[in-house]
Write a protein that holds these residues in place. Structure first.
Motif, PDB file in Angstrom:
ATOM      1  N   TRP A  82     113.981  86.768 140.539  1.00  0.00           N
ATOM      2  CA  TRP A  82     112.228  86.160 140.661  1.00  0.00           C
ATOM      3  C   TRP A  82     111.978  87.202 140.931  1.00  0.00           C
ATOM      4  O   TRP A  82     110.269  87.876 139.919  1.00  0.00           O
ATOM      5  CB  TRP A  82     112.301  85.036 141.056  1.00  0.00           C
ATOM      6  N   TYR A  83     111.838  87.701 141.714  1.00  0.00           N
ATOM      7  CA  TYR A  83     110.042  88.965 142.807  1.00  0.00           C
ATOM      8  C   TYR A  83     110.537  89.885 141.134  1.00  0.00           C
ATOM      9  O   TYR A  83     109.952  90.673 140.773  1.00  0.00           O
ATOM     10  CB  TYR A  83     110.613  89.289 143.543  1.00  0.00           C
ATOM     11  N   ALA A  84     112.073  91.014 141.824  1.00  0.00           N
ATOM     12  CA  ALA A  84     112.087  91.386 140.057  1.00  0.00           C
ATOM     13  C   ALA A  84     111.539  90.951 139.115  1.00  0.00           C
ATOM     14  O   ALA A  84     110.767  92.620 138.661  1.00  0.00           O
ATOM     15  CB  ALA A  84     113.820  91.759 140.269  1.00  0.00           C
ATOM     16  N   LEU A  85     111.522  90.659 138.473  1.00  0.00           N
ATOM     17  CA  LEU A  85     111.272  89.531 137.050  1.00  0.00           C
ATOM     18  C   LEU A  85     109.276  89.958 136.821  1.00  0.00           C
ATOM     19  O   LEU A  85     109.615  90.464 136.389  1.00  0.00           O
ATOM     20  CB  LEU A  85     111.135  88.790 136.846  1.00  0.00           C
ATOM     21  N   VAL A  86     108.961  89.388 137.816  1.00  0.00           N
ATOM     22  CA  VAL A  86     107.419  89.568 138.042  1.00  0.00           C
ATOM     23  C   VAL A  86     107.537  91.196 138.349  1.00  0.00           C
ATOM     24  O   VAL A  86     106.015  91.791 138.026  1.00  0.00           O
ATOM     25  CB  VAL A  86     107.254  88.836 139.571  1.00  0.00           C
ATOM     26  N   LEU A  87     107.672  91.974 139.002  1.00  0.00           N
ATOM     27  CA  LEU A  87     107.529  93.048 139.276  1.00  0.00           C
ATOM     28  C   LEU A  87     107.509  94.645 138.026  1.00  0.00           C
ATOM     29  O   LEU A  87     106.685  94.856 137.478  1.00  0.00           O
ATOM     30  CB  LEU A  87     107.780  93.820 140.504  1.00  0.00           C
ATOM     31  N   ARG A  88     108.536  93.623 136.944  1.00  0.00           N
ATOM     32  CA  ARG A  88     109.061  93.891 135.592  1.00  0.00           C
ATOM     33  C   ARG A  88     107.906  93.743 134.726  1.00  0.00           C
ATOM     34  O   ARG A  88     107.491  94.716 134.006  1.00  0.00           O
ATOM     35  CB  ARG A  88     110.077  94.109 134.690  1.00  0.00           C
ATOM     36  N   ILE A  89     107.266  92.395 134.519  1.00  0.00           N
ATOM     37  CA  ILE A  89     106.399  92.701 133.913  1.00  0.00           C
ATOM     38  C   ILE A  89     105.120  92.812 134.255  1.00  0.00           C
ATOM     39  O   ILE A  89     104.069  93.466 133.153  1.00  0.00           O
ATOM     40  CB  ILE A  89     106.080  90.536 134.085  1.00  0.00           C
ATOM     41  N   LYS A 147     100.617  95.394 134.077  1.00  0.00           N
ATOM     42  CA  LYS A 147      99.804  95.844 134.730  1.00  0.00           C
ATOM     43  C   LYS A 147      98.193  95.391 135.179  1.00  0.00           C
ATOM     44  O   LYS A 147      97.170  95.669 134.556  1.00  0.00           O
ATOM     45  CB  LYS A 147      98.533  97.365 133.664  1.00  0.00           C
ATOM     46  N   PRO A 148      98.643  94.116 135.596  1.00  0.00           N
ATOM     47  CA  PRO A 148      97.621  93.098 135.668  1.00  0.00           C
ATOM     48  C   PRO A 148      97.023  93.318 137.104  1.00  0.00           C
ATOM     49  O   PRO A 148      98.003  94.526 137.583  1.00  0.00           O
ATOM     50  CB  PRO A 148      98.082  91.576 136.205  1.00  0.00           C
ATOM     51  N   ILE A 149      95.414  92.536 137.068  1.00  0.00           N
ATOM     52  CA  ILE A 149      95.217  93.140 138.264  1.00  0.00           C
ATOM     53  C   ILE A 149      95.776  92.910 139.472  1.00  0.00           C
ATOM     54  O   ILE A 149      95.769  93.591 140.752  1.00  0.00           O
ATOM     55  CB  ILE A 149      93.317  92.619 138.545  1.00  0.00           C
ATOM     56  N   TRP A 150      96.168  91.822 139.558  1.00  0.00           N
ATOM     57  CA  TRP A 150      97.524  90.719 140.737  1.00  0.00           C
ATOM     58  C   TRP A 150      97.778  90.186 139.832  1.00  0.00           C
ATOM     59  O   TRP A 150      98.052  89.733 138.766  1.00  0.00           O
ATOM     60  CB  TRP A 150      95.623  89.907 141.596  1.00  0.00           C
ATOM     61  N   HIS A 151      98.920  90.089 140.890  1.00  0.00           N
ATOM     62  CA  HIS A 151     100.328  89.819 140.548  1.00  0.00           C
ATOM     63  C   HIS A 151     100.964  89.117 141.946  1.00  0.00           C
ATOM     64  O   HIS A 151     100.771  89.925 143.227  1.00  0.00           O
ATOM     65  CB  HIS A 151     101.477  90.320 139.942  1.00  0.00           C
ATOM     66  N   ASP A 152     102.507  87.870 141.765  1.00  0.00           N
ATOM     67  CA  ASP A 152     102.670  87.213 142.901  1.00  0.00           C
ATOM     68  C   ASP A 152     103.574  88.013 143.814  1.00  0.00           C
ATOM     69  O   ASP A 152     104.217  89.362 143.354  1.00  0.00           O
ATOM     70  CB  ASP A 152     103.382  86.340 142.296  1.00  0.00           C
ATOM     71  N   GLN A 153     103.148  88.327 145.308  1.00  0.00           N
ATOM     72  CA  GLN A 153     104.456  88.921 145.862  1.00  0.00           C
ATOM     73  C   GLN A 153     105.273  87.879 146.044  1.00  0.00           C
ATOM     74  O   GLN A 153     105.744  86.668 146.085  1.00  0.00           O
ATOM     75  CB  GLN A 153     103.708  88.652 147.033  1.00  0.00           C
ATOM     76  N   ARG A 154     106.634  88.868 147.332  1.00  0.00           N
ATOM     77  CA  ARG A 154     107.289  87.653 147.252  1.00  0.00           C
ATOM     78  C   ARG A 154     107.125  86.766 148.251  1.00  0.00           C
ATOM     79  O   ARG A 154     107.748  85.601 148.468  1.00  0.00           O
ATOM     80  CB  ARG A 154     108.613  89.246 148.166  1.00  0.00           C
ATOM     81  N   PHE A 173      95.456  80.939 133.506  1.00  0.00           N
ATOM     82  CA  PHE A 173      94.424  82.442 133.235  1.00  0.00           C
ATOM     83  C   PHE A 173      95.064  83.619 132.879  1.00  0.00           C
ATOM     84  O   PHE A 173      95.833  83.198 132.890  1.00  0.00           O
ATOM     85  CB  PHE A 173      94.266  82.304 134.553  1.00  0.00           C
ATOM     86  N   VAL A 174      94.290  84.248 131.820  1.00  0.00           N
ATOM     87  CA  VAL A 174      95.188  85.524 131.284  1.00  0.00           C
ATOM     88  C   VAL A 174      94.366  86.260 131.483  1.00  0.00           C
ATOM     89  O   VAL A 174      92.738  86.613 131.381  1.00  0.00           O
ATOM     90  CB  VAL A 174      94.885  85.246 129.991  1.00  0.00           C
ATOM     91  N   ASP A 175      95.039  87.757 131.534  1.00  0.00           N
ATOM     92  CA  ASP A 175      93.497  88.636 132.171  1.00  0.00           C
ATOM     93  C   ASP A 175      93.163  89.252 130.493  1.00  0.00           C
ATOM     94  O   ASP A 175      94.060  89.106 129.321  1.00  0.00           O
ATOM     95  CB  ASP A 175      94.640  90.208 132.091  1.00  0.00           C
ATOM     96  N   GLN A 176      91.887  89.763 129.889  1.00  0.00           N
ATOM     97  CA  GLN A 176      91.298  90.267 129.199  1.00  0.00           C
ATOM     98  C   GLN A 176      92.544  91.155 128.585  1.00  0.00           C
ATOM     99  O   GLN A 176      92.453  91.046 127.049  1.00  0.00           O
ATOM    100  CB  GLN A 176      90.202  90.922 129.106  1.00  0.00           C
ATOM    101  N   ASP A 177      93.341  92.115 128.764  1.00  0.00           N
ATOM    102  CA  ASP A 177      94.409  93.260 128.149  1.00  0.00           C
ATOM    103  C   ASP A 177      95.236  92.913 127.783  1.00  0.00           C
ATOM    104  O   ASP A 177      96.394  93.073 127.674  1.00  0.00           O
ATOM    105  CB  ASP A 177      94.477  94.352 129.148  1.00  0.00           C
TER     106      ASP A 177
END
Length: 328
Positions: free
Chosen positions: A28-35, A40-47, A134-138
């Motif tokens: 799951w975390y590997a998927l989060v990192l690929r996304i 390139k969001p400002i923040w993403h979930d950590q493990r 919540f959605v990032d503007q980019d």
């Protein structure tokens, strides 16, 4: 709680969907990192954030999550729904592997999320069902998906930062107020002060001890940067500043940054310069630890005038995100 996969059961994408389990965290975390690498969001979930999902007593992942694997066992999409039992809204989180986008996977996961959110409201005997994401503007793909699914922007948030090379203002607190470094002994009093301070903030819900424990137990939390303003006459908590350090910001963006995760002042103590003093103190702590930037985020329509205060202290916006709602 039932777990109908409905549209996901058709498996028309060549993906096998099921609830997320603790054994899935690495994939799951590997998927989060690929996304994150693509979007390139400002923040993403950590493990640690993903592991905390399985410690929640309110949002059992057996019923409130899905993850889709391809034939090689690689995770390609996921979705989650969270809701407090007395909460007036449900939050939706999810993502699709960049190489699997534009196939209808995201919209199908979103359909499942909406159906599950409605079930949560029915179980809590509440109506109407209010969904929020919540959605990032980019993030053009997520913006288009939200618009097409009938979600509407209800609020704007700004990420702000300021260089610590600029002069840090010296702000003195009024007599009888003093800044103390956060300590475990102050934790419960700060939690209660936070719930009171944010009671009049848009979209805020009280943090129970479980949620507060996740916040303070996160590996990014910096107790030495976090502070509390104490009223020496009464011993009450007047305000607080909770700070984090994310090493990925340095690794990815080459920016040594101290981050103010939470900043609050109880209503009875507002108008005394407490928020400004807490931020100035935080900047000094960041500098002492070798940080080059101070950052935070803010609701641009915050009723306390926070956005204007941050600008006066030298913070400038560099990214915007939106809260999208849908009422079912």
């Amino acid at each position: 709680m039932s777990y109908p996969l409905t549209t996901l059961e058709q498996n028309r994408f060549g993906l096998t969907f099921r609830p997320i389990t603790l054994d899935d965290v690495d994939e799951w975390y590997a998927l989060v990192l690929r996304i994150a690498e693509a979007e390139k969001p400002i923040w993403h979930d950590q493990r640690e954030d993903l592991r905390n999902v399985f410690e929640s007593s309110k949002n059992d992942p057996r019923f409130n999550s899905v993850i889709g694997f391809d034939q090689t066992g690689t995770a390609r999409a996921y979705g989650r729904v969270t809701k407090n039992r007395e909460g007036e809204k449900a939050y939706l989180f999810g993502g699709v592997d960049p190489s699997w986008q534009r196939r209808g996977v995201g919209s199908t996961v979103l359909q499942w999320q909406q159906a599950q959110a409605v079930r949560r409201f029915e179980e809590d005997q509440q109506a109407p069902a209010v969904l929020r994401k919540f959605v990032d503007q980019d993030n053009a793909a997520e913006l288009a998906l939200s618009d097409s699914a009938g979600f509407s922007v209800v609020r704007y948030f700004a990420e702000m930062r300021r260089p610590l090379s600029e002069e840090i203002p010296a702000i003195r607190l009024a007599a009888g107020l003093q800044i103390e470094t956060f300590s475990p002994e102050l934790s419960e009093r700060v939690r209660l002060a936070h719930n009171e301070a944010f009671a009049d903030h848009w979209g805020s819900e009280p943090r129970d001890q479980e949620a507060w424990g996740f916040l303070l137990g996160h590996p990014h939390f910096r107790a030495d940067w976090s502070t509390v303003v104490i009223d020496s006459a009464s011993g009450e908590v007047a305000g607080y500043q909770i700070a984090n350090y994310d090493p990925e910001v340095l690794e990815t963006h080459r920016r040594a940054e101290g981050y103010t995760e939470l900043l609050g002042v109880r209503r009875a103590y507002r108008g005394r310069g407490i928020a400004a003093a807490l931020l100035a103190d935080a900047m000094q702590r960041f500098v002492a630890s070798g940080m080059k930037w101070a950052a935070l985020d803010v609701d641009t329509e915050n009723p306390s005038g926070a956005y204007g205060l941050y600008e006066k202290l030298g913070y400038r916006p560099y990214n915007r995100s939106m809260a999208y709602d849908k009422v079912l």
